[in-house]
Design an enzyme around this catalytic site. Structure first.
Site: not given
Ligand code: EPZ
Length: 417
Positions: A22-23, A116, A121-122, A124, A304, A396
């Site tokens: 999916k991802n 969520c 989930r920022p 930035d 995950d 999902r």
């Molecule tokens: C991806 O989400 C996955 N989703 C998530 O899987 C997975 O949990 C996550 O990566 C971590 O591995 C998809 O790929 C569609 P991140 P993503 O940006 O990209 C912080 C599932 O169950 N952050 O790596 O949104 C954030 O808050 C889903 O399939 C910022 O601070 O995750 C978190 O603490 C759930 N600012 C950390 O980074 C930003 O701009 C990691 O988030 C972006 C992220």
């Protein structure tokens, strides 16, 4: 709304098929925006999230056909660079359209994703990356408005190695003028898959698989065909299931290199795991030996897979300390697992699971994709009946989960709640 009704206790065996990741497929779908044309993507899972992303591509002018795992995408008609709130609020991954729309049209209007189940989930880092490439980024009425006459390559370091931000910035950079380096880039296999897909489209992404990506901008890209990698989180979920209640359960296709941290942990907890090419064979741990996990970015133990580990440890001998370092509040499954008789306490981003002899079925509520998976795992070893509600969450991210589990001999059916 549907629910799953499960009765625990069956020993599971046979082959459970793993669908495409999916991802990986979600950003690959948005990357097709970068070059107008026809794309054939194979091994696509039929999920709520891939259907939502298809709707999003259609809203901006694309066309998507899906037929038994093969997706035909035509982005020749994409012209409306706006991703509406109604869609983005249902799936955070919609935000992946930002980079491609900006790169192709010089502008993008994308609704800010909401929070969520487990908190804010920022985005930035996504926005800082676009600005570093020369875009003007504003927030108007809950929408991110990004504009750039030209994107120019730059050196960018991610404060956090965000999967989404790495993907979005990479997609914006492939058509930029000059070279972009992304330091502290995410190394998740799904981002690697996106990089390979972009290169198949004529991009020049180097350092794939490492935490420094070097993207040499090109003048134009073309459409490409691609086969999606297996879903390592779906496969990991079934590996834990096998460790809890399996007898020579076969999980395939998998890429074992994408699952090393999970395989090592589940094996150390007592499960018998054999790796044969792209197959895992697992027999349940007896007894389950409690062990701790701390979630980390790839190649560490994935966040995950945190909820699934918690279900696994619920009936272990001893206590397991689970430290969640990626999303500190990703614990909505704790209360529901405790309703099944688990003994889990929570302090900040650390959960302690004290193993109990057995779980007992009960009505429980899904709260997010992976929490739902953990409830299913627990329900399949609990004594008696469990009703798992709000399973639109599980739909999902897990294709035909009850059919796949029935194929192993699990007593689980889908009913209208
Ligand atoms: C991806 O989400 C996955 N989703 C998530 O899987 C997975 O949990 C996550 O990566 C971590 O591995 C998809 O790929 C569609 P991140 P993503 O940006 O990209 C912080 C599932 O169950 N952050 O790596 O949104 C954030 O808050 C889903 O399939 C910022 O601070 O995750 C978190 O603490 C759930 N600012 C950390 O980074 C930003 O701009 C990691 O988030 C972006 C992220």
């Amino acid at each position: 709304m549907d629910k799953l009704v499960a009765r625990g206790g069956n020993i599971l065996s046979g082959h459970i098929p793993v669908s495409g990741a999916k991802n990986a497929v979600l950003p690959i779908m948005t990357a097709a925006i970068l070059a107008p044309g026809k794309y054939t993507i194979s091994n696509v899972p039929n999920l709520r999230d891939t259907r939502t992303m298809s709707k999003l591509l259609e809203i901006i002018g694309g066309a998507v056909e899906m037929d038994s795992g093969t997706m035909q995408i035509d982005t020749s008609g994409v012209k409306n660079p706006e991703a509406p709130y109604e869609l983005v609020k249902t799936m955070r991954a919609s935000f992946y359209v930002l980079g491609p729309l900006l790169a192709r049209f010089g502008e993008a209007r994308v609704s800010l994703p909401g929070g969520c189940a487990w908190g804010p989930r920022p985005v930035d880092l996504h926005l800082k990356g676009m600005e570093a490439l020369g875009a003007q980024v504003d927030l108007e009425g809950g929408y991110i408005i990004a504009r750039a006459d030209e994107l120019v390559g730059t050196d960018f370091t991610l404060d956090i190695s965000s999967v989404g931000a790495t993907g979005n910035i990479m997609m914006a950079a492939v058509l930029a003028k000059g070279v972009t380096t992304i330091e502290n880039a995410a190394r998740e296999p799904e981002i690697g898959a996106l990089g390979h897909f972009l290169n198949a489209m004529g991009a020049d992404v180097r350092g794939i698989g490492s935490d420094v990506l070097e993207i040499h901008g090109v003048d134009e890209l073309h459409s490409a065909d691609y086969t999606v990698i297996p879903d390592r989180i779906e496969a990991g979920t079934y590996l834990v299931l096998g460790a809890m209640s399996g007898e020579d359960l076969e999980i395939s296709p998998v890429n074992p290199k994408h699952m090393k941290a999970v395989i090592d942990k589940v094996r150390r907890a007592g499960a018998d795991i054999r790796i044969e090419d792209n197959k895992l064979l697992v027999t349940r741990a007896a007894p389950i030996v409690a062990d701790d996990i701390t979630t980390a970015i790839f190649p560490g133990y994935p966040t995950d897979m945190q909820a699934q580990w918690m279900a696994f440890m619920a009936t272990a001998e001893g206590s397991s300390v689970i430290t969640e370092e990626i999303y500190h509040d990703r614990f909505t499954h704790v209360a529901e697992l405790n309703r099944l008789g688990a003994n889990i306490s929570l302090e900040g981003n650390v959960a302690v699971v004290k193993g109990v002899d057995s779980l007992k079925g009960a009505p429980v509520m899904s709260t997010d994709i992976r929490a739902s998976a953990s409830l299913i795992l627990a329900a399949l070893i609990a004594e008696g009946r469990s009703d798992i509600q709000r399973i639109y969450h599980i739909d999902r991210g897990y294709e035909q989960i009850e059919k796949k589990l029935q194929g192993l001999g699990a007593d689980i059916v889908r009913e209208n709640a």
